[in-house]
Structures are given as structure tokens and as C-alpha cells.
Design a protein around this motif. Sequence first.
Motif, PDB file in Angstrom:
ATOM      1  N   SER A   1       0.813  -1.213   0.000  1.00 12.93           N
ATOM      2  CA  SER A   1       0.000   0.000   0.000  1.00 12.93           C
ATOM      3  C   SER A   1       0.847   1.264   0.000  1.00 12.93           C
ATOM      4  O   SER A   1       0.382   2.324  -0.410  1.00 12.93           O
ATOM      5  CB  SER A   1      -0.943   0.001   1.209  1.00 12.93           C
ATOM      6  N   ILE A   2       2.103   1.172   0.459  1.00 17.69           N
ATOM      7  CA  ILE A   2       2.973   2.348   0.534  1.00 17.69           C
ATOM      8  C   ILE A   2       3.760   2.557  -0.754  1.00 17.69           C
ATOM      9  O   ILE A   2       3.936   3.685  -1.205  1.00 17.69           O
ATOM     10  CB  ILE A   2       3.936   2.229   1.744  1.00 17.69           C
ATOM     11  N   LEU A   3       4.220   1.461  -1.363  1.00 23.86           N
ATOM     12  CA  LEU A   3       5.127   1.573  -2.513  1.00 23.86           C
ATOM     13  C   LEU A   3       4.605   2.464  -3.640  1.00 23.86           C
ATOM     14  O   LEU A   3       5.336   3.325  -4.133  1.00 23.86           O
ATOM     15  CB  LEU A   3       5.458   0.181  -3.052  1.00 23.86           C
ATOM     16  N   PRO A   4       3.344   2.294  -4.103  1.00 22.53           N
ATOM     17  CA  PRO A   4       2.909   3.142  -5.215  1.00 22.53           C
ATOM     18  C   PRO A   4       2.776   4.607  -4.843  1.00 22.53           C
ATOM     19  O   PRO A   4       2.804   5.475  -5.722  1.00 22.53           O
ATOM     20  CB  PRO A   4       1.543   2.553  -5.596  1.00 22.53           C
ATOM     21  N   ILE A   5       2.630   4.884  -3.550  1.00 20.68           N
ATOM     22  CA  ILE A   5       2.472   6.271  -3.111  1.00 20.68           C
ATOM     23  C   ILE A   5       3.819   6.982  -3.103  1.00 20.68           C
ATOM     24  O   ILE A   5       3.932   8.132  -3.528  1.00 20.68           O
ATOM     25  CB  ILE A   5       1.813   6.327  -1.713  1.00 20.68           C
ATOM     26  N   VAL A   6       4.867   6.294  -2.625  1.00 18.43           N
ATOM     27  CA  VAL A   6       6.166   6.947  -2.450  1.00 18.43           C
ATOM     28  C   VAL A   6       7.037   6.883  -3.700  1.00 18.43           C
ATOM     29  O   VAL A   6       8.045   7.581  -3.773  1.00 18.43           O
ATOM     30  CB  VAL A   6       6.939   6.336  -1.267  1.00 18.43           C
ATOM     31  N   THR A   7       6.686   6.057  -4.673  1.00 19.91           N
ATOM     32  CA  THR A   7       7.515   5.932  -5.872  1.00 19.91           C
ATOM     33  C   THR A   7       7.171   7.040  -6.863  1.00 19.91           C
ATOM     34  O   THR A   7       6.050   7.114  -7.348  1.00 19.91           O
ATOM     35  CB  THR A   7       7.296   4.564  -6.545  1.00 19.91           C
ATOM     36  N   PRO A   8       8.134   7.918  -7.171  1.00 17.65           N
ATOM     37  CA  PRO A   8       7.852   9.011  -8.106  1.00 17.65           C
ATOM     38  C   PRO A   8       7.601   8.486  -9.518  1.00 17.65           C
ATOM     39  O   PRO A   8       8.031   7.384  -9.871  1.00 17.65           O
ATOM     40  CB  PRO A   8       9.144   9.849  -8.063  1.00 17.65           C
ATOM     41  N   PRO A   9       6.908   9.262 -10.333  1.00 15.70           N
ATOM     42  CA  PRO A   9       6.731   8.877 -11.734  1.00 15.70           C
ATOM     43  C   PRO A   9       8.091   8.714 -12.419  1.00 15.70           C
ATOM     44  O   PRO A   9       9.087   9.288 -11.973  1.00 15.70           O
ATOM     45  CB  PRO A   9       5.958  10.060 -12.327  1.00 15.70           C
ATOM     46  N   PHE A  10       8.137   7.960 -13.477  1.00 22.95           N
ATOM     47  CA  PHE A  10       9.329   7.657 -14.264  1.00 22.95           C
ATOM     48  C   PHE A  10      10.236   6.629 -13.593  1.00 22.95           C
ATOM     49  O   PHE A  10      10.975   5.933 -14.274  1.00 22.95           O
ATOM     50  CB  PHE A  10      10.176   8.912 -14.569  1.00 22.95           C
ATOM     51  N   VAL A  11      10.198   6.529 -12.254  1.00 21.84           N
ATOM     52  CA  VAL A  11      11.165   5.686 -11.567  1.00 21.84           C
ATOM     53  C   VAL A  11      10.911   4.209 -11.855  1.00 21.84           C
ATOM     54  O   VAL A  11      11.851   3.440 -12.095  1.00 21.84           O
ATOM     55  CB  VAL A  11      11.159   5.966 -10.046  1.00 21.84           C
ATOM     56  N   VAL A  12       9.633   3.774 -11.825  1.00 16.59           N
ATOM     57  CA  VAL A  12       9.331   2.373 -12.126  1.00 16.59           C
ATOM     58  C   VAL A  12       9.737   2.056 -13.561  1.00 16.59           C
ATOM     59  O   VAL A  12      10.371   1.020 -13.836  1.00 16.59           O
ATOM     60  CB  VAL A  12       7.834   2.074 -11.908  1.00 16.59           C
ATOM     61  N   GLY A  13       9.396   2.943 -14.490  1.00 15.79           N
ATOM     62  CA  GLY A  13       9.771   2.730 -15.888  1.00 15.79           C
ATOM     63  C   GLY A  13      11.276   2.668 -16.070  1.00 15.79           C
ATOM     64  O   GLY A  13      11.796   1.816 -16.811  1.00 15.79           O
ATOM     65  N   LEU A  14      12.008   3.552 -15.385  1.00 13.11           N
ATOM     66  CA  LEU A  14      13.467   3.531 -15.479  1.00 13.11           C
ATOM     67  C   LEU A  14      14.035   2.260 -14.853  1.00 13.11           C
ATOM     68  O   LEU A  14      14.996   1.678 -15.372  1.00 13.11           O
ATOM     69  CB  LEU A  14      14.051   4.770 -14.780  1.00 13.11           C
TER      70      LEU A  14
ATOM     71  N   ALA B   1      -7.426  10.418  11.279  1.00 13.81           N
ATOM     72  CA  ALA B   1      -7.859  10.334   9.877  1.00 13.81           C
ATOM     73  C   ALA B   1      -7.341  11.526   9.074  1.00 13.81           C
ATOM     74  O   ALA B   1      -6.884  11.373   7.928  1.00 13.81           O
ATOM     75  CB  ALA B   1      -9.380  10.279   9.801  1.00 13.81           C
ATOM     76  N   LEU B   2      -7.386  12.718   9.666  1.00 15.21           N
ATOM     77  CA  LEU B   2      -6.928  13.901   8.956  1.00 15.21           C
ATOM     78  C   LEU B   2      -5.414  13.915   8.802  1.00 15.21           C
ATOM     79  O   LEU B   2      -4.887  14.400   7.792  1.00 15.21           O
ATOM     80  CB  LEU B   2      -7.400  15.165   9.684  1.00 15.21           C
ATOM     81  N   LEU B   3      -4.686  13.397   9.799  1.00 14.60           N
ATOM     82  CA  LEU B   3      -3.232  13.286   9.668  1.00 14.60           C
ATOM     83  C   LEU B   3      -2.869  12.342   8.536  1.00 14.60           C
ATOM     84  O   LEU B   3      -1.950  12.595   7.753  1.00 14.60           O
ATOM     85  CB  LEU B   3      -2.616  12.787  10.979  1.00 14.60           C
ATOM     86  N   SER B   4      -3.615  11.244   8.443  1.00 13.09           N
ATOM     87  CA  SER B   4      -3.394  10.304   7.350  1.00 13.09           C
ATOM     88  C   SER B   4      -3.651  10.968   6.002  1.00 13.09           C
ATOM     89  O   SER B   4      -2.864  10.819   5.055  1.00 13.09           O
ATOM     90  CB  SER B   4      -4.300   9.084   7.523  1.00 13.09           C
ATOM     91  N   ALA B   5      -4.752  11.712   5.902  1.00 10.82           N
ATOM     92  CA  ALA B   5      -5.062  12.428   4.659  1.00 10.82           C
ATOM     93  C   ALA B   5      -4.008  13.486   4.362  1.00 10.82           C
ATOM     94  O   ALA B   5      -3.630  13.702   3.203  1.00 10.82           O
ATOM     95  CB  ALA B   5      -6.439  13.079   4.764  1.00 10.82           C
ATOM     96  N   LEU B   6      -3.514  14.150   5.413  1.00  8.12           N
ATOM     97  CA  LEU B   6      -2.493  15.187   5.254  1.00  8.12           C
ATOM     98  C   LEU B   6      -1.221  14.596   4.664  1.00  8.12           C
ATOM     99  O   LEU B   6      -0.650  15.136   3.704  1.00  8.12           O
ATOM    100  CB  LEU B   6      -2.204  15.834   6.607  1.00  8.12           C
ATOM    101  N   VAL B   7      -0.777  13.466   5.217  1.00  9.07           N
ATOM    102  CA  VAL B   7       0.455  12.831   4.739  1.00  9.07           C
ATOM    103  C   VAL B   7       0.279  12.314   3.318  1.00  9.07           C
ATOM    104  O   VAL B   7       1.149  12.505   2.457  1.00  9.07           O
ATOM    105  CB  VAL B   7       0.866  11.681   5.691  1.00  9.07           C
ATOM    106  N   THR B   8      -0.865  11.655   3.063  1.00  9.55           N
ATOM    107  CA  THR B   8      -1.117  11.127   1.713  1.00  9.55           C
ATOM    108  C   THR B   8      -1.159  12.259   0.690  1.00  9.55           C
ATOM    109  O   THR B   8      -0.578  12.142  -0.404  1.00  9.55           O
ATOM    110  CB  THR B   8      -2.445  10.355   1.679  1.00  9.55           C
TER     111      THR B   8
END
Length: 685
Positions: free
Chosen positions: A226-239, A603-610
Motif C-alpha cells: 500500500s505504501i510503494l505506489p504512493i512513495v515511488t515518483p513517476p518515471f522511476v518504475v519505468g526507469l 484520519a486527517l493526519l493520514s489524509a495530510l500525509v497522503t
Amino acid sequence: MNANKFNITDSVNFWVILSVIAFFIFPSQALDYGLWESTGDEFLAAMGWSSLNLSILWFLPLAAFIILPGLKLSVVARAKAELALVAFILLFSFISASLYKVSMGYSVIVLILSLSAIATLALARLKVMQGDKFIIASLLSIILLIFFFIVYPTVAIFISMFYDGETFAPEQVIRILGQNYIVRVIANSLLLSGFVGLVSTVFGLAFALYTTRIARRTAFIGKIFSILPIVTPPFVVGLGVTLMLGRSGYVTEFLDTYFGFSDHNWLYGFNGIAIAQILAFAPISFMILDGALKSIHPSIEEASYTLRANRYQTFYNIIFPLLRPALANSFLIVFIQSLADFSNPLVLGGSFDVIATQIYFYIAGSQLDYASASTLGSMLLIFSLAIFIVQYLWIGNRSYVTVSGKSYRGDVQDLPGGLKYSIVFMLGAWIIFNLALYGSIFYGSFTVNWGVDYTLTLKNYSMLFGQGLSDGAWPSLLNTMLYAGIAAPLTALFGLLIAYIVVRKDFRGKKTLEFLTMLCFAVPGTVAGVSYILAFNSAPMYITGTGIIIIISMVMRDLPIGMRAAIAGLGQLDKSLDEASLSLKGSSLKTIWFIVFPLLKPALLSALVTSFVRAMTTVSAIIFLVTADTRVATAYILNRVEDGEYGIAIAYGSILIVVMMAIILFFDWIVGDTRIARSKAKKMN
């Protein structure tokens, strides 16, 4: 005493005077070089009183608010007259500025705020929302926000597809869509998105079944997913996929050396994009299906076994049908995400063009073509909206309730043996591939030239962060953290306000408001970026090239996150808490601040971080909006990818992954989830 206490902000005259003062001290027309960099002559020319111009007519009708009390109208009649006057001034200002190509300035912002305040007072006198001025003001602010930054840009992209420059040319839409190349691009996008949606849903279901029905001590894998797709910037998986399977990838070289594999270009096109997107989007499917599986009541399975059904029959006839809405939801969301994906096709697409990248080339390529970009953007938006509406109406109106008020819950049952071993094999292969992928990313960031010279070096990092704060990656990183730091609290704040109004208040148009807010998820990022250019690059609102439009884009893209987090939290708070506060003469503002907000902090802290992390990694929605002065981290990575500097791009992506993972874990520790889990584990032992 308090009830009769006079508040100056409750006076219509106060807001009229405030607008008049703003007219005289702030420019009424936009400054081309901003408030601080414009010359005195440019500043003077933008003032509404410097010459006879259209902006005078925007403020002149304010005099009617001073005249109205002298007409001796009833309270209701006067309130309705003020509302009609507010609507007239807003519509007249907006339409006239659009027709005469006049960009509105800072004084107009004060005018809009004042008109909103006057409308709030009028609606309060009409006892709308029980006369609660805070709720009315919040609702009006949300409506204006949605209109200006969701509805207006969306309409702008549809209108622009019928214009060739300034000329109305509706026939060009047929001409553009009739090109064989465009038909192929659309077909490529739909084929790719359907395949990725199907495969990602299969992997997501397998991993959700593992964490809910198989795992004992390894359930933490679900959190990593659940964390990996959130923290991985675009282009990085493709690279990362390129480093493994590309022309110079070590897997490709291994296959060539030992198995005679000679097709080194097999990755670039449909194959590579599909692999990268499945890696990126399967975790989204997992999160949807994991929650659905946890909500299925185990007693249903027990009832099946008592009727002598075996494990296969129970799974395929009981569990699987109950998962249909979640499976459809997963497929549709991944389909939309794949359609909108811009980064992976740019890195791995080769000659396989899709809608998102083609829109980018129409805007950022050698030949600027707004007509083709807006036409393709409209097609992409239509596909996404159609899927979103199907999901909203079909899935949202079906009941799959399995949890009743009974206290007995029971234990989940084992899966069929063959299915269990298949899931474990799939998960094992997935983990090995991801370890190799992220290992390649981090290792590749320390190499001189991947595929040619594997010597370890710190050159990539020194070029990024070793040249001072005014060069390299520092300006883009500081800009990104500043914009995301401003956008995340605003996202959580507006999300809380919308959720409170939607959950706690009843009014006409509530469903429409909720739908329009959730529409942010349905609008692809590339389309959002193009629509913002078309809407805000000229009159009546000229804000492109500024940090403001980037922050607005971040807020509007992530608004449903804050809203959904607050709705979930409010669903667990008894409405009697609000009623008790209001019965003690506490205002809605005090109720939200002192009662609701403290109880919704996790809940709001979670939304804030996401929201913060998503703002840090966003690219498709803002790639058209950044300039040299407002460049963000993902735009910097894109520039390095376009220049072929993969080592620097990977190094920057690695830094972002580490930084964002640390932020998520830090806030997770603050909320207390980690400590609670540890204390439970100690008690179990």
C-alpha cells in the motif's frame, strides 16, 4: 447580551466599503510580471481608476447595496434582492472579462470575497442552513472553488476543441479524429488500459487473499504494497524496468549470453508499458480488494460448510460473488489510472503511442497544437467520465451487506489448496521481481553509466545536491516541498469542510456537490494540466506561470482524499456530539474546531500525509504549468529523462523514495498505529 452584540462583519456596508478600498489600492487588471516585479507604470496602468475601462463597471453596481435599505423592503425581499444583485455582479464581471479579454486583478479577489460575504448574510436572513453563517460561507466557498477550478477548466477544454486559434471551426474535430494515426493512438490506449486493469485486478485479488486468508506473521507485506505506489515518483518504475529488461539491462544480457536471446528491443512498446503499469497499479487494486475481503463476515463461509460445500464451492459461489463490486471498482479505477498515465509510456513507449503522451507532445513538442491536444484530451476525459459514472451509479447503488448487528463473528476459513499455492507462488515471484527492481534503482543511482560502466560513484548525487542551494536539484526540491506543504493542509481543511457539510447537513444539490468533488479523481492528470492552461493562460483569469496555479492543481487533484478520510471518520462519530455542542450555544465553527477536529486527528493526519506525498510525486497534472522559476522535482526528473541522463534521474527518484518513506513512517508513529500494534503483539506473546 451576546445575541444583541453588533459585529461589523455582519454589515453589508462593511463589505461594500472593503471592496471600494481594494479598487483604489490594488490593480483591477492582471499584472504580466506579478505584484513585485512590475514597474510603476505597469502598476498604474492596471489600476481600475487610472482610465475609463471595463473594471469600473464591475465595482459600480456595489452602490445598489447602499440604496437597498432606503427602499424599506421586508427582510425576505431585501435578502432576495441582495442575492440577485450578487449573482448579477459575478456573472457580469466574469462574462464581460471573457468577452473583452480582460484579465482580472487582485482587487477582483477582494470583490468576490465581499460578494460571498454579502450572499452569506442574505442566506442567513432567509434561514438557509438554520441561519448558520459559517456553514453557509463554507458551502459558498466550496461551490466557488468547484466552479472555478473543476467545472470551468473542464468546460474550457471542450470549447477549445472547436476553435482553430480565434476562429470557430467545429469541423476540425472530425478531421482530427478521422486521422488514422489518432484512431490508432486511441485504440492503443484502450487496449493497454483494459489489459492492465484486468491483470492488475488479478494480482491485487491474489495479494489481498494472501494478507487476509493465508498470512500469519507476514501480513506486513500488505502495508508495503500500500505504501510503494504512493512513495515511488513517476518515471522511476519505468526507469527501473529499463535497467533490468532494457537494451543494456542485466536480465537481457543474461538471456543473451546463456539462451541466445537476440531481441533486445522487445521491452519498448506495449510490453514495457504494461509491465511498468501493472507494477505501479496492482497495489491500488490490492488496497481496494483487501478492504472488501475484510468486510465479508466469516459466518457466511461457516454456513456454507455446514451445508457440506467444499472449499472450492464456497470460494467461487460465496466469496467471489460478494467481491464483484470491489473487483469492478478495482478494474475501473486501474483502467482510468492507466489511461491517464503519462510517465511510463514516455520512458518505455517506443513507437507505441498513447493518448496521454500524444497530448504532451502536442503541447511541449516542436509544433504547438492546442486544437489536437484539446480534442484528444476531451476524448480521454469522456472515456474516464463514462467509466467513473458507471462506477458511481452502478456499484454505488448496490448492496452487498454481510455484517449484521450480531456480536458473533467467527473465524475465516482456509482457501482451497491449489488456489493457496498459486497465490503464494505469484506473491513470491512478485516480491523477487520488486526486490530486483528497487535494488536496480538504488544501485543504478551509484553507477557511472548503467550497461557500460558499473563503477560505483557519487557523481550523480554530487551533481544533484553538491552545487549549492541555487543550482542542481535543490531549487526544484525546495519548491516541491513548499508547494506540497501549502497544498496538503488546504486539502485536509477543505476535505473536512465538504465532508462535514455532506454528512451532517441536508440541502438541495448535496449529491451533485459530492459528485463534482469526486470528479477530481475521474479527470486524468494530463487533461487537468491542459485544461488549466486553456482556462488560466488568458482572460479572465491569468495565473499560469505562478506558484499559485501549481498549488491549486495539487489541492484540487487530492481533494477527494481529504474528503473521504473525513467522511470515514465522521461516520464513526455520533451526531449527538454535534447536537450537544450546538445546544450549548456553540457555533458550527467551534463545534468543528473543539469537538470534531480533535476526534478526527488520526484520519486527517493520514489524509495530510497522503496529500503531501501525492503532491510531491505529481507530474502529469502540473507538467504544463511549471516554469523555470516554479519547476518541481518531478519536472526536473522528466527533463533529465528527456536528456538521457538516467543516472541523475534515478538518483533523484531514490532520494524522493527515501524521504517520503521516512515521512510516512514518522507520521505513522505519531498517530500511534505502530506502537499499538507492538503492544498487542507483546500481549499475545
